[in-house]
Design a protein around this motif. Structure first.
Motif, PDB file in Angstrom:
ATOM      1  N   SER A 189       0.729  28.080 -16.587  1.00 51.41           N
ATOM      2  CA  SER A 189       1.910  28.884 -16.277  1.00 51.41           C
ATOM      3  C   SER A 189       1.809  29.512 -14.894  1.00 51.41           C
ATOM      4  N   VAL A 190       0.661  30.099 -14.580  1.00 55.23           N
ATOM      5  CA  VAL A 190       0.481  30.733 -13.276  1.00 55.23           C
ATOM      6  C   VAL A 190       0.612  29.706 -12.154  1.00 55.23           C
ATOM      7  N   ALA A 191       0.105  28.492 -12.393  1.00 59.17           N
ATOM      8  CA  ALA A 191       0.177  27.446 -11.375  1.00 59.17           C
ATOM      9  C   ALA A 191       1.566  26.828 -11.274  1.00 59.17           C
ATOM     10  N   GLY A 192       2.468  27.216 -12.177  1.00 61.97           N
ATOM     11  CA  GLY A 192       3.818  26.663 -12.151  1.00 61.97           C
ATOM     12  C   GLY A 192       3.899  25.258 -12.697  1.00 61.97           C
ATOM     13  N   LYS A 193       2.941  24.861 -13.535  1.00 66.49           N
ATOM     14  CA  LYS A 193       2.889  23.493 -14.044  1.00 66.49           C
ATOM     15  C   LYS A 193       3.141  23.384 -15.539  1.00 66.49           C
ATOM     16  N   LEU A 194       3.338  24.495 -16.220  1.00 65.66           N
ATOM     17  CA  LEU A 194       3.490  24.450 -17.672  1.00 65.66           C
ATOM     18  C   LEU A 194       4.818  23.794 -18.040  1.00 65.66           C
ATOM     19  N   ASN A 195       4.746  22.747 -18.846  1.00 68.07           N
ATOM     20  CA  ASN A 195       5.928  22.033 -19.334  1.00 68.07           C
ATOM     21  C   ASN A 195       6.387  22.710 -20.625  1.00 68.07           C
ATOM     22  N   LEU A 196       7.554  23.353 -20.584  1.00 69.01           N
ATOM     23  CA  LEU A 196       8.055  24.110 -21.723  1.00 69.01           C
ATOM     24  C   LEU A 196       8.927  23.276 -22.660  1.00 69.01           C
ATOM     25  N   GLY A 233      -3.885  14.887 -16.381  1.00 64.14           N
ATOM     26  CA  GLY A 233      -2.678  14.578 -15.627  1.00 64.14           C
ATOM     27  C   GLY A 233      -1.477  15.371 -16.102  1.00 64.14           C
ATOM     28  N   PRO A 234      -0.349  15.235 -15.414  1.00 61.95           N
ATOM     29  CA  PRO A 234       0.870  15.984 -15.782  1.00 61.95           C
ATOM     30  C   PRO A 234       1.327  15.729 -17.207  1.00 61.95           C
ATOM     31  N   GLU A 235       0.971  14.573 -17.789  1.00 65.41           N
ATOM     32  CA  GLU A 235       1.388  14.298 -19.167  1.00 65.41           C
ATOM     33  C   GLU A 235       0.708  15.242 -20.162  1.00 65.41           C
ATOM     34  N   THR A 236      -0.320  15.965 -19.733  1.00 65.93           N
ATOM     35  CA  THR A 236      -1.021  16.922 -20.609  1.00 65.93           C
ATOM     36  C   THR A 236      -0.635  18.367 -20.310  1.00 65.93           C
ATOM     37  N   ALA A 278      -0.408  24.166 -25.424  1.00 67.47           N
ATOM     38  CA  ALA A 278      -1.522  23.674 -26.230  1.00 67.47           C
ATOM     39  C   ALA A 278      -1.136  23.469 -27.688  1.00 67.47           C
ATOM     40  N   VAL A 279      -0.039  24.077 -28.130  1.00 70.50           N
ATOM     41  CA  VAL A 279       0.391  23.887 -29.509  1.00 70.50           C
ATOM     42  C   VAL A 279       0.751  22.428 -29.762  1.00 70.50           C
ATOM     43  N   TYR A 280       1.046  21.665 -28.703  1.00 68.32           N
ATOM     44  CA  TYR A 280       1.374  20.254 -28.844  1.00 68.32           C
ATOM     45  C   TYR A 280       0.159  19.353 -28.662  1.00 68.32           C
ATOM     46  N   HIS A 281      -1.021  19.948 -28.509  1.00 72.25           N
ATOM     47  CA  HIS A 281      -2.214  19.106 -28.358  1.00 72.25           C
ATOM     48  C   HIS A 281      -2.591  18.465 -29.683  1.00 72.25           C
ATOM     49  N   GLN A 282      -2.752  17.170 -29.668  1.00 71.45           N
ATOM     50  CA  GLN A 282      -3.127  16.419 -30.870  1.00 71.45           C
ATOM     51  C   GLN A 282      -4.646  16.414 -30.965  1.00 71.45           C
ATOM     52  N   ASN A 283      -5.170  17.356 -31.696  1.00 73.39           N
ATOM     53  CA  ASN A 283      -6.618  17.494 -31.789  1.00 73.39           C
ATOM     54  C   ASN A 283      -7.182  16.537 -32.836  1.00 73.39           C
TER      55      ASN A 283
END
Length: 523
Positions: A366-373, A400-403, A407-412
């Motif tokens: 988020s701080v880096a401006g890269k968080l995909n909402l 990469g940007p696809e990640t 984190a709630v969408y991370h497939q652990n």
């Protein structure tokens, strides 16, 4: 297997597999542990050997991280034991020079393990071809003079012998049409599916398992409520033949009965736990004698009554907590209060806590401006998954940007360990974690400072500041503090930050900010 044929000059020898033991139509999934090509004459030589200049080529059925372990070269090394697992129908041997050959020998099931089809099936239908230039091939032997290994192979041979060329072409056309239809079917997105349990008829009678051993049956029991709470909430007991739907409904009604104090207490304590980092009862999954005692029992009971008052809706209770003076108070340290309550269990200040592993990652994005909402849709992985009989989870070196989604969408995966998350106490997916640990280790500092993801986020953070803050070092610092700490820098902080940027550059400053305690702690 051994095949002899009239002597013929050859520079290339090819084994084409047309069927395997468990499937007469399959042309892959077989194994070869040695392939020999013998010259004719009085002193025959195995010219396929690697030591004789032979080279083997073929498509292997292996996982990416084991690529070197099952090379086709295993088939001509003169040893037996390790088997090359084929994914394609052909194994081609290139000889060092043109040779006159009259015999080939190959081993497909020397160890007798091909019956385990997860390893590979043994070759049953095949043909052998030779060539001078690898372009024009001449058949010299095949398996047609051998007895079929089973009924399916016998039937396949009879069909091949009886079918006419027009029929063969018609069959090929039908197979192409079938493949096209199957391709269209596979392209249709699957409906969401999940495993919710295995439904079986309820046994007539239930027994207590002594010591948890189902083989040691104790006293018979009937579906009923906990007798320890009979004095608090009306008990129930069902007959042995009660339907499962009735049992579930009765249990749900008993759990949520207005007279049952335990369920709303547990729920209210959970909400408090997630807001303050620790619940009024510090063991959120254990309200029994082995669990913790509530620090504010009257408050817990009052919150439990609010659960009933709002009809089990959680949003009003969230609002109530976060708008309270207790939640909004400062986390400033007071020595006198700390002497009596070092852990702030009595809530004389807001108890500071470190962000969880997922929160730290999302904060940096988020701080880096890269968080995909973006909401919904498929998740992402922070590991590479490969499988060859066993599953292997390889953490990604670069994210990469696809990640860059939350984190709630991370497939652990239960067996995966991800350095960025694991170092900050992300729980093992194999076990439940009522309350997360918060350790402090050197690896955490090293990960924040040196992990590729951390470096990428610091660089992106620097680019964002240059775009949004305008000109001037002080403007960069002020914008960084607002984005990261939600406050303006103090005078001494501003001076130190400006000095750091002048000496080491904006990216070094951004790395320092992302590594600061204030970034990864909630105060």
């Amino acid at each position: 297997m051994e095949e002899r044929f009239a002597a013929v000059p050859a520079k290339f020898v090819r084994l084409v597999v047309e069927g395997v033991e468990n499937n007469p139509d399959a042309r892959n999934g077989f194994g070869i542990d040695e392939f020999e090509v013998w010259t004719s004459g009085g002193a025959p030589r195995n010219v396929a050997l690697t030591t004789a200049g032979g080279q083997a080529a073929g498509q292997g059925r292996v996982a990416a991280d084991f690529a070197g372990a099952y090379s086709p070269a295993l088939t001509i090394d003169g040893k037996f034991g390790a088997r090359w697992l084929a994914a394609g129908p052909e194994l081609t041997i290139a000889l060092s020079q043109l040779e006159t050959v009259d015999r080939i020998v190959f081993s497909s099931d020397r160890n007798g393990d091909a019956g385990d089809h997860s390893v590979a099936a043994f070759v049953s239908e095949y043909r052998v071809e030779v060539s001078r230039d690898s372009q024009q091939w001449t058949p010299v032997a095949d398996s047609r003079d051998r007895q079929p290994v089973n009924t399916a192979h016998r039937r396949k041979r009879l069909i091949d012998a009886a079918i006419t060329e027009p029929q063969r072409q018609q069959q090929a056309d039908l197979n192409r049409q079938l493949a096209e239809v199957n391709g269209r079917i596979n392209a249709v997105p699957s409906l969401p599916m999940w495993w919710v349990g295995e439904f079986k008829p309820i046994a007539d009678k239930f027994h207590v398992f002594v010591g948890g051993d189902p083989q040691r049956r104790g006293a018979q029991v009937a579906p009923a409520s906990l007798s320890a709470l009979d004095a608090v909430v009306a008990p129930y007991q069902l007959s042995d033949d009660a339907a499962e739907s009735q049992r579930r409904l009765q249990l749900a009604d008993w759990l949520t009965h207005p007279d049952n104090p335990l369920t709303p207490r547990v729920l209210a304590n959970r909400l408090w736990h997630y807001h303050f980092g620790i619940g009024i009862v510090e063991t959120p999954s254990d309200f029994g004698y082995m669990g913790g005692r509530p620090t504010h029992p009257e408050l817990l009971d009052w919150l439990a009554r609010q659960v009933h008052r709002h009809g089990w809706r959680l949003k009003p209770l969230h609002r109530l907590i976060v708008m309270s003076e207790t939640y909004r108070q400062s986390s400033a340290f007071r020595a006198e209060a700390a002497g009596a309550d070092a852990d702030s269990r009595l809530l004389w200040r807001f108890p500071p806590r470190r962000l969880t592993a997922e929160e730290i990652r999302d904060t940096m994005l988020s701080v880096a401006g890269k968080l995909n909402l973006e909401m919904g849709g498929p998740g992402f992985r922070l590991y590479r998954y490969v499988q060859d009989n066993v599953a292997t989870y390889i953490p990604l070196g670069e994210h990469g940007p696809e990640t860059y989604r939350r984190a709630v969408y991370h497939q652990n995966a239960r067996a995966s360990l991800l350095d960025l998350l694991t170092e900050f106490d992300c729980p093992d997916s194999s076990f439940s974690a009522p309350r997360r640990a918060a350790t402090t280790t050197p690896l955490q500092a090293l990960t924040l400072m040196n992990h590729r993801f951390s470096v990428d986020m610091a660089n992106d953070f620097a680019r964002r500041l240059e775009q949004e803050a305008g000109t001037g070092t002080e403007a960069l610092v002020r914008r960084a503090f607002v984005l990261t700490y939600s406050r303006a820098p103090a005078t001494d902080e501003l001076a130190a930050a400006v000095t750091l940027i002048d000496r080491h550059g904006l990216r070094a400053f951004c790395r320092a900010v992302l590594n600061s305690n204030e970034t990864i702690h909630l105060n």
